[in-house]
Design a protein around this motif. Sequence first.
Motif, PDB file in Angstrom:
ATOM      1  N   MET A 170      -8.211   4.322  -2.847  1.00 17.21           N
ATOM      2  CA  MET A 170      -7.295   3.172  -2.561  1.00 17.21           C
ATOM      3  C   MET A 170      -8.011   2.490  -1.202  1.00 17.21           C
ATOM      4  O   MET A 170      -7.900   3.168  -0.348  1.00 17.21           O
ATOM      5  CB  MET A 170      -6.085   3.126  -2.955  1.00 17.21           C
ATOM      6  N   ALA A 171      -8.117   1.127  -1.076  1.00 18.03           N
ATOM      7  CA  ALA A 171      -8.159   0.598   0.148  1.00 18.03           C
ATOM      8  C   ALA A 171      -7.635  -0.984   0.123  1.00 18.03           C
ATOM      9  O   ALA A 171      -7.383  -1.285  -1.235  1.00 18.03           O
ATOM     10  CB  ALA A 171      -9.796   0.312   0.333  1.00 18.03           C
ATOM     11  N   ALA A 172      -7.267  -1.401   1.321  1.00 16.46           N
ATOM     12  CA  ALA A 172      -6.420  -2.612   1.374  1.00 16.46           C
ATOM     13  C   ALA A 172      -7.071  -3.579   2.454  1.00 16.46           C
ATOM     14  O   ALA A 172      -7.394  -2.973   3.527  1.00 16.46           O
ATOM     15  CB  ALA A 172      -5.068  -2.567   1.262  1.00 16.46           C
ATOM     16  N   VAL A 173      -7.449  -4.796   2.318  1.00 16.53           N
ATOM     17  CA  VAL A 173      -7.839  -5.585   3.163  1.00 16.53           C
ATOM     18  C   VAL A 173      -7.132  -7.022   3.301  1.00 16.53           C
ATOM     19  O   VAL A 173      -6.704  -7.347   2.170  1.00 16.53           O
ATOM     20  CB  VAL A 173      -9.490  -5.947   3.093  1.00 16.53           C
ATOM     21  N   THR A 174      -7.299  -7.568   4.262  1.00 10.61           N
ATOM     22  CA  THR A 174      -6.411  -9.103   4.391  1.00 10.61           C
ATOM     23  C   THR A 174      -7.110 -10.057   5.092  1.00 10.61           C
ATOM     24  O   THR A 174      -8.201  -9.785   5.702  1.00 10.61           O
ATOM     25  CB  THR A 174      -5.330  -8.784   5.401  1.00 10.61           C
ATOM     26  N   PHE A 175      -7.150 -11.328   4.282  1.00 11.51           N
ATOM     27  CA  PHE A 175      -8.016 -12.334   4.763  1.00 11.51           C
ATOM     28  C   PHE A 175      -7.524 -12.727   6.233  1.00 11.51           C
ATOM     29  O   PHE A 175      -6.742 -12.520   6.454  1.00 11.51           O
ATOM     30  CB  PHE A 175      -7.436 -13.596   3.808  1.00 11.51           C
ATOM     31  N   GLY A 176      -8.776 -12.823   6.919  1.00 13.86           N
ATOM     32  CA  GLY A 176      -8.790 -13.155   8.323  1.00 13.86           C
ATOM     33  C   GLY A 176      -8.988 -11.939   9.094  1.00 13.86           C
ATOM     34  O   GLY A 176      -9.936 -11.958   9.950  1.00 13.86           O
TER      35      GLY A 176
ATOM     36  N   LEU B 245      -3.937   6.928   3.276  1.00 10.19           N
ATOM     37  CA  LEU B 245      -3.495   5.673   3.692  1.00 10.19           C
ATOM     38  C   LEU B 245      -1.933   5.893   3.831  1.00 10.19           C
ATOM     39  O   LEU B 245      -1.503   5.043   4.733  1.00 10.19           O
ATOM     40  CB  LEU B 245      -3.771   4.769   2.305  1.00 10.19           C
ATOM     41  N   LEU B 246      -1.270   6.564   3.483  1.00 12.52           N
ATOM     42  CA  LEU B 246       0.019   6.695   3.744  1.00 12.52           C
ATOM     43  C   LEU B 246       0.380   7.168   5.178  1.00 12.52           C
ATOM     44  O   LEU B 246       1.101   6.839   5.684  1.00 12.52           O
ATOM     45  CB  LEU B 246       0.937   7.747   2.706  1.00 12.52           C
ATOM     46  N   ASN B 247      -0.598   7.971   5.604  1.00 12.47           N
ATOM     47  CA  ASN B 247      -0.555   8.583   6.940  1.00 12.47           C
ATOM     48  C   ASN B 247      -0.934   7.421   7.880  1.00 12.47           C
ATOM     49  O   ASN B 247      -0.408   7.367   9.072  1.00 12.47           O
ATOM     50  CB  ASN B 247      -1.588   9.722   6.985  1.00 12.47           C
TER      51      ASN B 247
ATOM     52  N   VAL C 183       0.798  -1.198   0.033  1.00 16.17           N
ATOM     53  CA  VAL C 183      -0.003   0.072  -0.063  1.00 16.17           C
ATOM     54  C   VAL C 183       0.875   1.071  -0.118  1.00 16.17           C
ATOM     55  O   VAL C 183       0.719   2.307  -0.740  1.00 16.17           O
ATOM     56  CB  VAL C 183      -0.930   0.063   1.045  1.00 16.17           C
ATOM     57  N   ALA C 184       2.041   1.236   0.730  1.00 17.42           N
ATOM     58  CA  ALA C 184       3.070   2.516   0.947  1.00 17.42           C
ATOM     59  C   ALA C 184       3.465   2.609  -0.457  1.00 17.42           C
ATOM     60  O   ALA C 184       3.559   3.795  -1.206  1.00 17.42           O
ATOM     61  CB  ALA C 184       3.796   2.140   1.997  1.00 17.42           C
ATOM     62  N   ARG C 185       4.131   1.519  -1.167  1.00 19.83           N
ATOM     63  CA  ARG C 185       4.528   1.833  -2.682  1.00 19.83           C
ATOM     64  C   ARG C 185       3.602   2.380  -3.485  1.00 19.83           C
ATOM     65  O   ARG C 185       3.738   3.166  -4.169  1.00 19.83           O
ATOM     66  CB  ARG C 185       5.188   0.408  -3.005  1.00 19.83           C
ATOM     67  N   LEU C 186       2.469   1.773  -3.559  1.00 18.58           N
ATOM     68  CA  LEU C 186       1.637   2.126  -4.523  1.00 18.58           C
ATOM     69  C   LEU C 186       0.949   3.636  -4.300  1.00 18.58           C
ATOM     70  O   LEU C 186       0.714   4.475  -5.130  1.00 18.58           O
ATOM     71  CB  LEU C 186       0.302   1.009  -4.703  1.00 18.58           C
ATOM     72  N   ALA C 187       0.720   3.851  -2.874  1.00 15.15           N
ATOM     73  CA  ALA C 187       0.068   5.253  -2.590  1.00 15.15           C
ATOM     74  C   ALA C 187       1.107   6.131  -2.764  1.00 15.15           C
ATOM     75  O   ALA C 187       0.872   7.316  -3.284  1.00 15.15           O
ATOM     76  CB  ALA C 187      -0.087   5.336  -1.082  1.00 15.15           C
TER      77      ALA C 187
END
Length: 256
Positions: A222-228, A251-253, A201-205
Amino acid sequence: MADQSGQTPSSRGKIATTISEIAAERRWFTMMRLAFSGVCLAWLLLVLWAMPGGPFADIVTGFSASTVLGFLFALAAFGGTVCCMVLWRPSFKGESAHDFVHVLLGGGLLVRRRAQFKARLAAECRRTRRGKAGPFSIIVLKLDRQAASREDPTMRRFGGQLPLLWARSVARGDDIVGDAAADEIWILAREADEQGRTIMVARLAQELASDERLPHFAGVEMAAVTFGDDGEDADTLLLAAAENLAMPGELLNRAA
């Protein structure tokens, strides 16, 4: 003359490489579909030959000729099937039967259609629940509708697919990129737990936050989620991502 494309040379180079890879994949899968059709035809002819009173019984009346014809049909059917399995196995390593069917129906693997991506996401969820696969994350890019539909020389040059091509060019080789909609792109980051998700996320953002580098991503969220952590099935994960969309800078913050 100043560069008006809005892309740095490295970005253009990555996108050009991605275009070449997608074109090569399409050529390979076209050959695959033709070969598959040929194998299916060989099996059909073998079945018709084996049918008592079938069409070949009237066409080829001699026993020897009929035997030779049946041998040729069997050789083409069985030999073609074995050859296809050997040649295609590397392309579909780790892929499900649904992925194979989607490709036969015109889909690809480097960039997947919405239904194809969701089917793979559901399969990945099942594998992870059973302990047969590691954790993964989903990254969603939501484009501004006006920016996504804006017509300019750069967008026309890439067939209006610049955001999708960029996403595929910056994603890792094992990641799965989905063309979810005209204004939405999905990335399935395999083997990316919460820590790996934060890095991605940091790289893309950082890239998306630069309007000068990527002007066509103005207004992108942008959004990011993780399984579990955010769910254990495809619909729950995608819904969680939709509810947590934010600007790249925000998101970077959060990641800081």
